[in-house]
Design a protein around this motif. Structure first.
Motif, mmCIF file in Angstrom:
data_model
loop_
_atom_site.group_PDB
_atom_site.id
_atom_site.type_symbol
_atom_site.label_atom_id
_atom_site.label_comp_id
_atom_site.label_asym_id
_atom_site.label_seq_id
_atom_site.Cartn_x
_atom_site.Cartn_y
_atom_site.Cartn_z
ATOM 1 N N CYS A 270 0.831 -1.210 0.000
ATOM 2 C CA CYS A 270 0.000 0.000 0.000
ATOM 3 C C CYS A 270 0.861 1.254 0.000
ATOM 4 C CB CYS A 270 -0.931 0.005 1.214
ATOM 5 S SG CYS A 270 -2.136 -1.337 1.243
ATOM 6 N N MET A 271 1.928 1.249 0.788
ATOM 7 C CA MET A 271 2.824 2.406 0.839
ATOM 8 C C MET A 271 3.370 2.720 -0.548
ATOM 9 S SD MET A 271 5.030 1.168 4.143
ATOM 10 C CE MET A 271 4.263 0.648 5.688
ATOM 11 N N ARG A 272 3.850 1.698 -1.234
ATOM 12 C CA ARG A 272 4.422 1.905 -2.563
ATOM 13 C C ARG A 272 3.340 2.297 -3.567
ATOM 14 N NH1 ARG A 272 7.674 -2.710 -0.650
ATOM 15 N NH2 ARG A 272 5.997 -4.084 -1.336
ATOM 16 N N TRP A 273 2.176 1.659 -3.491
ATOM 17 C CA TRP A 273 1.107 1.968 -4.440
ATOM 18 C C TRP A 273 0.647 3.417 -4.327
ATOM 19 C CZ3 TRP A 273 -2.092 -3.020 -3.018
ATOM 20 C CH2 TRP A 273 -1.451 -4.129 -3.565
ATOM 21 N N LEU A 274 0.663 3.957 -3.117
ATOM 22 C CA LEU A 274 0.277 5.357 -2.948
ATOM 23 C C LEU A 274 1.243 6.279 -3.691
ATOM 24 C CD1 LEU A 274 -0.742 5.213 0.799
ATOM 25 C CD2 LEU A 274 -2.268 5.834 -1.093
ATOM 26 N N GLY A 275 2.530 5.936 -3.677
ATOM 27 C CA GLY A 275 3.489 6.719 -4.450
ATOM 28 C C GLY A 275 3.184 6.685 -5.927
ATOM 29 N N LEU A 276 2.822 5.512 -6.441
ATOM 30 C CA LEU A 276 2.465 5.396 -7.857
ATOM 31 C C LEU A 276 1.178 6.146 -8.177
ATOM 32 C CD1 LEU A 276 3.215 1.653 -8.753
ATOM 33 C CD2 LEU A 276 4.490 3.679 -9.451
ATOM 34 N N ALA A 277 0.198 6.068 -7.279
ATOM 35 C CA ALA A 277 -1.062 6.774 -7.508
ATOM 36 C C ALA A 277 -0.824 8.282 -7.581
ATOM 37 C CB ALA A 277 -2.059 6.442 -6.401
ATOM 38 N N LYS A 278 0.000 8.811 -6.680
ATOM 39 C CA LYS A 278 0.318 10.235 -6.698
ATOM 40 C C LYS A 278 1.081 10.608 -7.969
ATOM 41 C CE LYS A 278 1.933 11.880 -2.786
ATOM 42 N NZ LYS A 278 2.759 11.884 -1.538
ATOM 43 N N ARG A 279 1.963 9.736 -8.418
ATOM 44 C CA ARG A 279 2.707 10.009 -9.660
ATOM 45 C C ARG A 279 1.747 10.081 -10.839
ATOM 46 N NH1 ARG A 279 7.578 8.390 -12.234
ATOM 47 N NH2 ARG A 279 7.740 9.704 -14.097
#
Length: 412
Positions: A270-279
């Protein structure tokens, strides 16, 4: 998080200065060193990941800058970050699709290092953990099986480990083992009691090396992609012999190993996916700021604002759910329902972010001129890996049936 306990002034959400400083350092590193590499498609391999020869200099730079193995205790060669601090770092790291692997916090190594640091004996840590932390080898977690074997329900695992003196002999079939094609160190979950009782003590965890005989990679399974280094492989075991010294925890503790590993590993996804979502949202915003149609800038259209406003709302909910679960894990709680809530919501949000960004960028978003199509293909696995969304929904329903109004209690 600083001031995260209730007080007379309510809840506080400010990051401690050292964690905010870490966030800024990771962001600056990604901007300066990782995003330029990502932008050059010649640095990509045939599976849409960073080429290994390009990766190694970046990893060396990350080690030199003290941004390496955040999940591993300092005494074992890592940064020793709390789960809350990892949430901050991983979100920033995955502003680039190559970020996590550069900092040695990409799946599956991330979860494997975490569980070995917590459960392995000192001797096992020297042999099996240290080379992963140092970046000399990669690893894989070997659990999932074809039907009728175990998937989301590890209780269904059929791969059998039979004891012969001081050796365990393994036979069985596994598949969709992430990273197996490049891994040297493996954590295997196998059945050691063919007739389990209700205690669910029929599974045991073992450690083995790629060069041991008695097993094979049947194939690297083609997927939508993109792929982690080593792909997603099908394995067959036909007499692999594992010494008793390479058993992880006690006989019958295999389910405990999976629970310890997967709880935090699900949240780090989830932590990593949030970075991708923001990107993805950032790419969309950059495009609509400059794109005009029918005399109106896209960013000024109400329909576009509603799309991005809703997405920003969902990303922030995901961040709060993730941080709450991280805080509970740091308090020593298993945080099962909190992790499931984050996993459910963030998996959906990642897909929504990629889909919305592609829609707003039009044909450019669908092309390979941006990384949106990469994120879109990657996002579809989020609702499957480490427990399908439906399984996490059942976890929440069962928790509510037990707790009723206490389901929403404050605190750890």
């Amino acid at each position: 998080m600083k001031n995260s306990r209730p007080s007379e002034t309510g809840f506080g959400f400010a990051l401690p200065p050292e964690v905010e400083g870490l966030r800024r350092r990771v962001r600056a590193f990604v901007d300066a060193h990782v995003l330029p590499v990502e932008a050059d498609r010649t640095t990509w391999d045939e599976h849409d990941n960073i080429r290994l020869d390009v990766l190694e200099p970046l990893r060396a730079k990350a080690r030199t800058d003290g941004l390496w193995a955040p999940q591993t205790p300092v005494a074992l060669g890592g940064m020793g970050l709390s789960v809350v601090a990892r949430a901050v770092m991983y979100e920033e790291a995955n502003r680039s699709i190559f970020g996590p692997v550069v900092f040695n916090c990409a799946a599956p190594d991330d979860g494997n290092m975490d569980v070995l640091a917590r459960l392995a004996s000192p001797a096992q840590q020297d042999e099996w953990l240290a080379p992963i932390v140092e970046g000399r080898v990669r690893s894989a977690f070997v659990m999932t099986e074809p039907a009728p074997g175990g998937g989301s329900d590890p209780g269904m695992i059929r791969t059998l480990a039979e004891r012969h003196g001081d050796v365990w002999r393994v036979s069985g079939h596994k598949w969709f083992i992430t990273g197996a094609g490049e891994a040297a160190h493996f954590i295997l979950i196998a059945r050691t009691d063919p007739n389990p009782d209700e205690s669910r003590k029929h599974l045991t965890a073992f450690l083995f090396h790629k060069d041991q005989p008695g097993w094979e990679i049947v194939r690297r399974i083609p997927i939508m992609g993109p792929e982690e280094h080593g792909g997603h492989c099908e394995l067959r075991f036909d007499g692999l012999e594992i010494p008793e010294a390479n058993r992880l925890l006690g006989i019958g503790d295999g389910l405990k190993v999976t629970q310890v590993r997967l709880g935090t590993a699900r949240l780090t996804h989830c932590m990593r996916w949030l970075g991708l979502a923001k990107r993805a949202m950032g790419i969309a915003q950059d495009y609509i700021d400059s794109r005009t149609g029918f005399g109106v800038r896209l960013a000024d259209r109400e329909s576009v604002k509603l799309m991005l406003g809703g997405l920003a709302h969902d990303i922030e909910i995901g961040r709060l759910l993730t941080m709450h679960a991280a805080w509970k894990l740091d308090q020593g709680d298993f945080a099962r329902k909190e992790v499931s809530m984050a996993k459910l919501h963030v998996a959906d949000t990642l897909h929504k972010a990629a889909d919305t960004a592609i829609q707003l960028c039009g044909a450019r978003g669908y092309s390979k001129d941006t990384i949106l199509e990469w994120i879109y293909r990657y996002a579809r696995q989020a609702r499957l890996v480490d427990g399908a969304s439906e399984v996490h929904g059942m976890v929440l329903a069962d928790a509510y049936a037990r707790e009723r109004d206490d389901f929403w209690r404050w605190g750890a």
